[in-house]
Design a protein around this motif. Structure first.
Motif, PDB file in Angstrom:
ATOM      1  N   ALA A 165       0.821  -1.212   0.000  1.00 29.02           N
ATOM      2  CA  ALA A 165       0.000   0.000   0.000  1.00 29.02           C
ATOM      3  C   ALA A 165       0.854   1.260   0.000  1.00 29.02           C
ATOM      4  O   ALA A 165       0.334   2.359  -0.163  1.00 29.02           O
ATOM      5  N   HIS A 166       2.163   1.128   0.189  1.00 29.44           N
ATOM      6  CA  HIS A 166       3.017   2.318   0.192  1.00 29.44           C
ATOM      7  C   HIS A 166       3.420   2.670  -1.238  1.00 29.44           C
ATOM      8  O   HIS A 166       3.687   1.798  -2.061  1.00 29.44           O
ATOM      9  N   ASN A 167       3.472   3.964  -1.515  1.00 29.08           N
ATOM     10  CA  ASN A 167       3.760   4.466  -2.856  1.00 29.08           C
ATOM     11  C   ASN A 167       5.041   3.893  -3.484  1.00 29.08           C
ATOM     12  O   ASN A 167       5.083   3.621  -4.677  1.00 29.08           O
ATOM     13  N   GLN A 175      19.391   5.422  -5.752  1.00 27.31           N
ATOM     14  CA  GLN A 175      18.795   6.187  -4.644  1.00 27.31           C
ATOM     15  C   GLN A 175      17.517   6.869  -5.124  1.00 27.31           C
ATOM     16  O   GLN A 175      17.443   7.362  -6.257  1.00 27.31           O
ATOM     17  N   VAL A 176      16.538   6.882  -4.234  1.00 27.47           N
ATOM     18  CA  VAL A 176      15.237   7.440  -4.583  1.00 27.47           C
ATOM     19  C   VAL A 176      14.804   8.422  -3.491  1.00 27.47           C
ATOM     20  O   VAL A 176      14.788   8.067  -2.310  1.00 27.47           O
ATOM     21  N   PHE A 177      14.518   9.641  -3.892  1.00 28.00           N
ATOM     22  CA  PHE A 177      13.880  10.580  -2.972  1.00 28.00           C
ATOM     23  C   PHE A 177      12.456  10.725  -3.485  1.00 28.00           C
ATOM     24  O   PHE A 177      12.227  11.312  -4.550  1.00 28.00           O
ATOM     25  N   MET A 227       7.938  10.627  -2.592  1.00 27.08           N
ATOM     26  CA  MET A 227       6.900  11.013  -1.628  1.00 27.08           C
ATOM     27  C   MET A 227       5.555  10.567  -2.177  1.00 27.08           C
ATOM     28  O   MET A 227       5.355  10.541  -3.402  1.00 27.08           O
ATOM     29  N   SER A 228       4.656  10.209  -1.275  1.00 22.70           N
ATOM     30  CA  SER A 228       3.347   9.737  -1.719  1.00 22.70           C
ATOM     31  C   SER A 228       2.596  10.836  -2.456  1.00 22.70           C
ATOM     32  O   SER A 228       1.663  10.564  -3.198  1.00 22.70           O
ATOM     33  N   GLU A 229       2.999  12.089  -2.253  1.00 24.32           N
ATOM     34  CA  GLU A 229       2.375  13.214  -2.956  1.00 24.32           C
ATOM     35  C   GLU A 229       2.750  13.200  -4.431  1.00 24.32           C
ATOM     36  O   GLU A 229       2.178  13.953  -5.210  1.00 24.32           O
ATOM     37  N   GLY A 258       9.059  20.244   2.898  1.00 25.37           N
ATOM     38  CA  GLY A 258       9.581  20.254   4.274  1.00 25.37           C
ATOM     39  C   GLY A 258      10.936  19.579   4.365  1.00 25.37           C
ATOM     40  O   GLY A 258      11.473  19.395   5.456  1.00 25.37           O
ATOM     41  N   ASP A 259      11.524  19.227   3.219  1.00 22.53           N
ATOM     42  CA  ASP A 259      12.842  18.581   3.220  1.00 22.53           C
ATOM     43  C   ASP A 259      13.916  19.593   2.845  1.00 22.53           C
ATOM     44  O   ASP A 259      13.718  20.432   1.961  1.00 22.53           O
ATOM     45  N   ARG A 260      15.064  19.497   3.532  1.00 21.99           N
ATOM     46  CA  ARG A 260      16.206  20.358   3.196  1.00 21.99           C
ATOM     47  C   ARG A 260      17.064  19.664   2.156  1.00 21.99           C
ATOM     48  O   ARG A 260      17.334  18.465   2.269  1.00 21.99           O
ATOM     49  N   GLY A 296       8.725   1.646   7.997  1.00 24.85           N
ATOM     50  CA  GLY A 296      10.077   1.231   8.362  1.00 24.85           C
ATOM     51  C   GLY A 296      11.106   2.351   8.419  1.00 24.85           C
ATOM     52  O   GLY A 296      12.288   2.104   8.303  1.00 24.85           O
ATOM     53  N   LYS A 297      10.647   3.595   8.599  1.00 26.77           N
ATOM     54  CA  LYS A 297      11.602   4.690   8.798  1.00 26.77           C
ATOM     55  C   LYS A 297      11.776   4.899  10.299  1.00 26.77           C
ATOM     56  O   LYS A 297      10.853   4.644  11.056  1.00 26.77           O
ATOM     57  N   VAL A 298      12.947   5.441  10.731  1.00 25.08           N
ATOM     58  CA  VAL A 298      13.130   5.704  12.160  1.00 25.08           C
ATOM     59  C   VAL A 298      12.091   6.743  12.595  1.00 25.08           C
ATOM     60  O   VAL A 298      11.927   7.781  11.960  1.00 25.08           O
TER      61      VAL A 298
HETATM   62  C1  J2J Z   1      15.810  11.266   2.799  1.00 28.21           C
HETATM   63  N1  J2J Z   1      14.497  11.387   3.066  1.00 28.21           N
HETATM   64  C2  J2J Z   1      13.645  10.803   2.196  1.00 28.21           C
HETATM   65  C3  J2J Z   1      15.491  10.001   0.838  1.00 28.21           C
HETATM   66  C4  J2J Z   1      11.916  10.070   1.082  1.00 28.21           C
HETATM   67  C5  J2J Z   1       9.860   6.382  -3.123  1.00 28.21           C
HETATM   68  C6  J2J Z   1      10.699   6.506  -2.048  1.00 28.21           C
HETATM   69  C7  J2J Z   1      10.232   7.018  -0.832  1.00 28.21           C
HETATM   70  C8  J2J Z   1       8.898   7.402  -0.706  1.00 28.21           C
HETATM   71  C9  J2J Z   1       8.439   7.924   0.592  1.00 28.21           C
HETATM   72  C10 J2J Z   1       8.053   7.285  -1.783  1.00 28.21           C
HETATM   73  C11 J2J Z   1      14.092  10.099   1.052  1.00 28.21           C
HETATM   74  N2  J2J Z   1      16.308  10.594   1.742  1.00 28.21           N
HETATM   75  N3  J2J Z   1      16.014   9.331  -0.189  1.00 28.21           N
HETATM   76  O1  J2J Z   1       6.759   7.642  -1.733  1.00 28.21           O
HETATM   77  O2  J2J Z   1       7.699   6.646  -4.033  1.00 28.21           O
HETATM   78  C12 J2J Z   1      11.432  11.364   3.194  1.00 28.21           C
HETATM   79  C13 J2J Z   1      11.213  12.838   2.902  1.00 28.21           C
HETATM   80  C14 J2J Z   1       9.914  12.850   2.125  1.00 28.21           C
HETATM   81  C15 J2J Z   1       9.135  11.750   2.820  1.00 28.21           C
HETATM   82  C16 J2J Z   1       8.046  11.123   1.973  1.00 28.21           C
HETATM   83  C17 J2J Z   1       8.536   6.767  -3.000  1.00 28.21           C
HETATM   84  N4  J2J Z   1      12.988   9.657   0.395  1.00 28.21           N
HETATM   85  N5  J2J Z   1      12.297  10.752   2.176  1.00 28.21           N
HETATM   86  O3  J2J Z   1       9.162   7.832   1.571  1.00 28.21           O
HETATM   87  O4  J2J Z   1       5.288   9.761   1.506  1.00 28.21           O
HETATM   88  O5  J2J Z   1      11.073  13.491   4.143  1.00 28.21           O
HETATM   89  O6  J2J Z   1       7.199   8.510   0.630  1.00 28.21           O
HETATM   90  O7  J2J Z   1       9.245  14.095   2.166  1.00 28.21           O
HETATM   91  O8  J2J Z   1       6.286   7.897   2.910  1.00 28.21           O
HETATM   92  O9  J2J Z   1      10.142  10.761   3.135  1.00 28.21           O
HETATM   93  O10 J2J Z   1       7.501  10.016   2.654  1.00 28.21           O
HETATM   94  P1  J2J Z   1       6.469   9.029   1.973  1.00 28.21           P
END
Ligand code: J2J
Length: 519
Positions: free
Chosen positions: A217-219, A313-315, A317-319, A397-399, A502-504
């Motif tokens: 269910a997670h994006n 590496q993937v950054f 967000m569900s948005e 909200g991320d730096r 599973g994030k801290v």
């Molecule tokens: C640091 N913080 C990160 C990263 C997300 C793929 C991967 C992750 C999500 C996810 C996702 C990070 N380093 N590499 O939906 O499709 C933190 C940020 C971000 C928030 C989003 C996907 N990758 N993060 O984690 O909606 O703070 O989606 O804004 O659960 O996770 O969280 P979430």
């Protein structure tokens, strides 16, 4: 109609015609080829319609990683019903809160997972929201769809009133860990595009075997590129129900897994496991996608060395918006950065507190906008005012900073910054230094409100041997860490608490400390 105009269900129908008897999904107990997955979806759609689920019905869906997850998800999408995707770790507090806002018409639950029994909670919620007739448990679907399947298929194939690409496909829950998560509306069109661009960046093909260990269910697991991205390329999805590392490596070997998506906490479990046991054959594994939380270069290096793979590496967000490193990015980028946006139309800016762009190399908040990024939460004007600017950018909200090569590097949460007597401390930087100590397996740094200093620095650490604050600070001084970065408090713990995916969980750490101070 072009592929871009398809709904999720119509897309599955095309994949089924294209990939036919290739295995689409397996969970160790059941395996379905593309045609079988699509037929299951049709039979389920017929069943759910008969129970009164209609276009627009909101459906609480809390299922685990089995073949039934995609089947039910696509069946609801065919009806035009709107699943609200809850994770197995969500309990009554969150699900009850969501029900109050979203008024579901039906509910689908797992009966039990790990040590938790969901049945009683499910029945209570269903009674409360008038869904008792439309309450399902995932273990019922095999029996419910086996009788009279041919007639069901025929009925469902005759249905012509189907949703269209710009309709709402599902609601997912925002990643925040305090209070009730916000609901994120995703359409068929945006989600298929999300899956397509990320699948291309991860080089998925019909030969790909994706091991899905994060909750479906997670994006990250569902569509970035996850289950949907793999299916659209004709690959095979292996659903692993429990986050068990022994089973993870057994699955890699048994199914010839080529790619998987993990959060850093799971990567660390893999690293520790492989340091002790390296006899599973991982030669099929090409890519490990890592995202969801801060990931240190040393962890990326160890993951590649011990799992014989390339880290992507993937950054995300569900948005919506997803940044990724390329499959062939050089080490320097793969280990340190989170890459570039996935789609050519994606836009991002890195801005200071006044919303002005900062120069490359300088840190600011990263804000994002693009074709698969939402422009607002579901029925939540307050949150929308806080989280989106007037130009439609989502304020993450991320730096972050942009490197000279044009990649982004995430530095932590904006609000996580600790202000200790005027000195600014980013927890991620301190965590990286602390983890250089051989004695420290894992750590998390939080700021604790303090009357004199504004904030004190507290470290929670998992260590090999006991360690005192003095010993930790002596180590950090030896590493030439600035004095104002030296922690004020140290707590040793057996394991760091984790969020549902599973994030801290730093909010939980703060609660633990406050509780300790009260008692
Ligand atoms: C640091 N913080 C990160 C990263 C997300 C793929 C991967 C992750 C999500 C996810 C996702 C990070 N380093 N590499 O939906 O499709 C933190 C940020 C971000 C928030 C989003 C996907 N990758 N993060 O984690 O909606 O703070 O989606 O804004 O659960 O996770 O969280 P979430």
């Amino acid at each position: 109609m072009t592929t871009a105009d398809l709904t999720l269900d119509a897309a599955l129908s095309e994949w089924s015609a294209q990939y036919g008897d290739h295995t689409a999904v397996t969970d160790g107990q059941t395996a379905w080829d593309y045609r079988q997955l699509y037929e299951k979806t049709l039979v389920l759609a017929d069943l759910l319609r008969k129970r009164g689920i209609v276009r627009g019905s909101r459906v609480i869906m809390q299922m685990t990683n089995t073949v039934w997850f995609p089947a039910v998800f696509f069946a609801l999408s065919r009806i035009g019903a709107v699943p609200i995707l809850c994770l197995p770790a969500h309990k009554e507090l969150v699900i009850g809160g969501i029900c109050r806002n979203a008024k579901p018409a039906a509910m689908i639950f797992t009966r039990r997972y790990l040590k938790f029994q969901y049945e009683e909670m499910a029945q209570n919620l269903a009674a409360q929201y008038g869904c008792a007739e439309r309450l399902f448990f995932e273990d019922e679907f095999a029996a419910l769809t086996s009788a009279d399947a041919d007639a069901a298929l025929e009925r469902e194939r005759a249905v012509t009133d189907l949703p269209s690409a710009d309709d709402l496909a599902f609601l997912s829950l925002s990643g925040g860990t305090t209070g009730i998560p916000k609901l994120i509306p995703r359409t068929h069109r945006d989600y298929l595009y999300n899956a397509r661009v990320t699948a291309e960046r991860a080089a998925l093909s019909a030969e790909s075997v994706m091991l899905n260990i994060l909750p479906a269910a997670h994006n990250f697991a569902l569509g970035t590129p996850g289950i949907i991205g793999t299916l659209m390329c004709g690959g095979t999805v292996v659903m692993q129900k429990y986050p068990d590392i022994t089973e993870f490596f057994a699955n890699v070997e048994a199914y010839g897994v080529t790619i998987t998506s993990l959060v850093p906490a799971l990567v660390n479990m893999c690293i520790r496991y492989r340091n002790l046991f390296d006899d599973d054959d991982v030669s099929s594994l090409r890519y490990v996608m890592v995202g969801g939380a801060m990931f240190r270069p040393e962890e990326a290096e160890a993951a590649e060395r011990l799992m014989h793979c390339t880290v992507i590496q993937v950054f995300g967000m569900s948005e919506g918006m997803t940044f990724m490193t390329d499959c062939d990015a050089p080490e320097q980028v793969r280990w340190h950065d989170q890459g570039k946006p996935s789609a050519p139309e994606d836009e991002y800016r890195i801005v200071d507190a006044d919303g002005n762009d900062v120069p490359d190399g300088e840190a600011g908040e990263i804000i994002v906008r693009g074709p698969y990024t939402i422009r607002g939460y579901y029925e939540n004007p307050d949150a929308n005012r806080r989280s989106f600017n007037s130009a439609g950018y989502y304020l993450t909200g991320d730096r972050a900073l942009r490197t000279p090569e044009g990649n982004v590097r995430i530095l932590g949460r904006v609000r996580e910054q600790i202000n200790r007597a005027g000195e600014k401390i980013m927890p991620a930087a301190l965590e990286e230094w602390i983890c250089r100590s051989e004695n420290v397996l894992e750590c998390a740094v939080i700021g604790v409100p303090d009357a004199e200093l504004g904030h004190k620095i507290c470290v929670y650490a998992v260590t090999e041997k006991p360690m005192t604050l003095q010993e930790l600070n002596a180590f950090l001084k030896g590493e030439q860490v600035s004095d104002f970065y030296l922690p004020d408090l140290l707590r040793l713990t057996d394991a760091l608490p984790l969020t549902p995916v599973g994030k801290v969980d730093k909010n939980e750490l703060l609660r633990m400390l406050e509780q300790e101070e009260r008692s």
